[in-house]
Enzyme design. Sequence first.
Site, PDB file in Angstrom:
ATOM      1  N   LYS A 285      42.114  41.242  50.969  1.00  0.00           N
ATOM      2  CA  LYS A 285      41.338  40.247  50.207  1.00  0.00           C
ATOM      3  C   LYS A 285      41.924  40.117  48.796  1.00  0.00           C
ATOM      4  O   LYS A 285      42.165  39.014  48.317  1.00  0.00           O
ATOM      5  CB  LYS A 285      39.895  40.708  50.107  1.00  0.00           C
ATOM      6  CG  LYS A 285      39.068  39.982  49.057  1.00  0.00           C
ATOM      7  CD  LYS A 285      37.621  40.421  49.027  1.00  0.00           C
ATOM      8  CE  LYS A 285      37.368  41.597  48.149  1.00  0.00           C
ATOM      9  NZ  LYS A 285      37.289  41.329  46.709  1.00  0.00           N
ATOM     10  N   ASN A 286      42.204  41.260  48.165  1.00  0.00           N
ATOM     11  CA  ASN A 286      42.603  41.225  46.749  1.00  0.00           C
ATOM     12  C   ASN A 286      44.060  40.863  46.540  1.00  0.00           C
ATOM     13  O   ASN A 286      44.504  40.753  45.405  1.00  0.00           O
ATOM     14  CB  ASN A 286      42.269  42.563  46.081  1.00  0.00           C
ATOM     15  CG  ASN A 286      40.761  42.714  45.905  1.00  0.00           C
ATOM     16  OD1 ASN A 286      40.004  41.763  46.143  1.00  0.00           O
ATOM     17  ND2 ASN A 286      40.321  43.900  45.543  1.00  0.00           N
TER      18      ASN A 286
ATOM     19  N   CYS B 182      28.452  41.393  36.713  1.00  0.00           N
ATOM     20  CA  CYS B 182      28.091  41.528  38.128  1.00  0.00           C
ATOM     21  C   CYS B 182      27.452  42.912  38.273  1.00  0.00           C
ATOM     22  O   CYS B 182      27.306  43.650  37.298  1.00  0.00           O
ATOM     23  CB  CYS B 182      29.309  41.350  39.023  1.00  0.00           C
ATOM     24  SG  CYS B 182      30.359  42.785  39.064  1.00  0.00           S
TER      25      CYS B 182
ATOM     26  N   ARG C 225      32.408  43.337  32.993  1.00  0.00           N
ATOM     27  CA  ARG C 225      33.675  42.772  33.476  1.00  0.00           C
ATOM     28  C   ARG C 225      34.114  41.555  32.671  1.00  0.00           C
ATOM     29  O   ARG C 225      34.224  40.450  33.159  1.00  0.00           O
ATOM     30  CB  ARG C 225      33.568  42.461  34.957  1.00  0.00           C
ATOM     31  CG  ARG C 225      33.275  43.724  35.765  1.00  0.00           C
ATOM     32  CD  ARG C 225      33.175  43.480  37.232  1.00  0.00           C
ATOM     33  NE  ARG C 225      34.493  43.196  37.801  1.00  0.00           N
ATOM     34  CZ  ARG C 225      34.653  42.903  39.098  1.00  0.00           C
ATOM     35  NH1 ARG C 225      33.618  42.820  39.894  1.00  0.00           N
ATOM     36  NH2 ARG C 225      35.857  42.665  39.572  1.00  0.00           N
TER      37      ARG C 225
ATOM     38  N   ASP D  15      37.719  51.356  44.034  1.00  0.00           N
ATOM     39  CA  ASP D  15      37.172  50.671  45.219  1.00  0.00           C
ATOM     40  C   ASP D  15      36.951  51.617  46.385  1.00  0.00           C
ATOM     41  O   ASP D  15      36.397  51.214  47.402  1.00  0.00           O
ATOM     42  CB  ASP D  15      38.102  49.529  45.657  1.00  0.00           C
ATOM     43  CG  ASP D  15      38.077  48.393  44.658  1.00  0.00           C
ATOM     44  OD1 ASP D  15      38.923  47.487  44.771  1.00  0.00           O
ATOM     45  OD2 ASP D  15      37.243  48.420  43.746  1.00  0.00           O
TER      46      ASP D  15
ATOM     47  N   ARG E  13      31.869  39.890  52.244  1.00  0.00           N
ATOM     48  CA  ARG E  13      32.837  39.386  51.265  1.00  0.00           C
ATOM     49  C   ARG E  13      34.180  40.075  51.438  1.00  0.00           C
ATOM     50  O   ARG E  13      35.215  39.506  51.114  1.00  0.00           O
ATOM     51  CB  ARG E  13      32.329  39.660  49.837  1.00  0.00           C
ATOM     52  CG  ARG E  13      31.062  38.917  49.495  1.00  0.00           C
ATOM     53  CD  ARG E  13      30.762  39.060  48.034  1.00  0.00           C
ATOM     54  NE  ARG E  13      31.964  38.767  47.251  1.00  0.00           N
ATOM     55  CZ  ARG E  13      32.059  39.028  45.952  1.00  0.00           C
ATOM     56  NH1 ARG E  13      31.069  39.568  45.314  1.00  0.00           N
ATOM     57  NH2 ARG E  13      33.163  38.732  45.308  1.00  0.00           N
TER      58      ARG E  13
END
Length: 417
Positions: free
Chosen positions: A22-23, A116, A121, A304, A396
């Site tokens: 995803k990233n 968030c 952030r 993460d 997500r």
Amino acid sequence: MDKLVIRGGKRLKGSVTVSGSKNAALPIMAATLLAPGEHILRNVPHLRDVSTMGRLIANLGAGFLLEKKKAILDCSEIKHYEAPYDLVSTMRASVLVLGPLVSRLGKAKVSLPGGCAIGARPINLHLMGLEKMGATITLDSGYVIAKAKKLKGASIYFDIPTVTGTENIMMAAVLAEGRTLIENAAREPEVVDLANALISMGAKIKGAGESVIEVDGVKKLKPLRHAVIPDRIETGTFMAIAGITGGDITIKNCRVEHLDAVVNKLKDTGMEFRQVPRGVRVIGPERLKAVSTTTMPYPGFPTDMQAQLMAMMCRAEGASVISEKIFENRFMHVAELKRMGADITIEGGIATIKGVKKLTGAPLMATDLRASASLIVAALAAEGETSVKRIYHLDRGYERIEEKLKSLGADITREKE
Ligand code: EPZ
């Protein structure tokens, strides 16, 4: 809204293929804005965030199609330059269109992402970099407006090795006039994958993956042909699942070398790792030994994976200390893990986990992407039934997670809340 219902206590066995990162996919999709024509990106995961990025880029005038892990983006006609609040507020990575838009159109209007669940952030370092390259930055009713006739190469030092900040400036620099140096750059594999995608478009980039990245601006770029690297955090999450369930899982299509810090730490818990062609076989022990860690920028232990490791430590033998240094509020999973019987205390950014013999299933609530992953990890090893609500957080970043877990023998179903 959906929830996942898990009946834990089974050793998961078998093989699973991880999806594309995803990233890595998100910045590379933003990079297609830099060149007119039809871009083809392969190994793209079918995730909410990818569809959101696709919608955002389509809003700017591009064509976007995602079928069978292949994304086709036609960026011949980019005429709009605004990333609206309703899209940015659902996905912070929208800020990645900032650099490409200023470079392509000379202006960009991007909603400030706002905080968030895991922290404030800010994007001050992104904006500092663009200003050094000659952009004028103004803030107006929640939007960042960046303008530059032609960006110029500059030397930019990041106080913090920001991942998307490094990616934004790298994308701003590839068509700028002259040379850009990014110092104290983020070294994540996703930054390297973006650099490789840009190089496939004709960009001149050296040092991606190191702390100093050098970009020499070129006149124009051609459409990309690129395959996204495998998702290292999804890979790490399946390693955590093998560890906590005492299972035996072969993880295919992964790049183990992107997880050195994680693998070394998990070996200390008593887990076994065996190389297999294009993957790794991971075997969990009867009971994990407690280990401690501190989250750091790559190549350190990734933030993460912090929540997933914490879930593992809840049932380990001994006490574990986990220090979260990247985000100021990334312990949202702790309260939920404690509802399952975990023994965790928090002091500032440091969590102390005393391993207990068993966790019991409970009704839980997901709060952010990786926190929800840690609840799944814990639930798979807990006795009894666990339901995890607000599972859109998980969708997500994890493609078809319940199907992959079912194929490993998990007792898991997706139900309407
Ligand atoms: C990227 O977020 C990832 N997201 C995150 O993954 C990941 O947790 C994070 O990097 C750290 O590895 C994507 O790549 C889309 P940062 P990013 O800028 O770039 C501070 C997931 O789970 N900072 O490296 O937003 C910031 O507050 C997500 O997939 C500033 O102060 O993270 C944080 O404390 C969650 N000013 C630290 O730096 C800035 O201008 C690292 O943030 C930028 C960042």
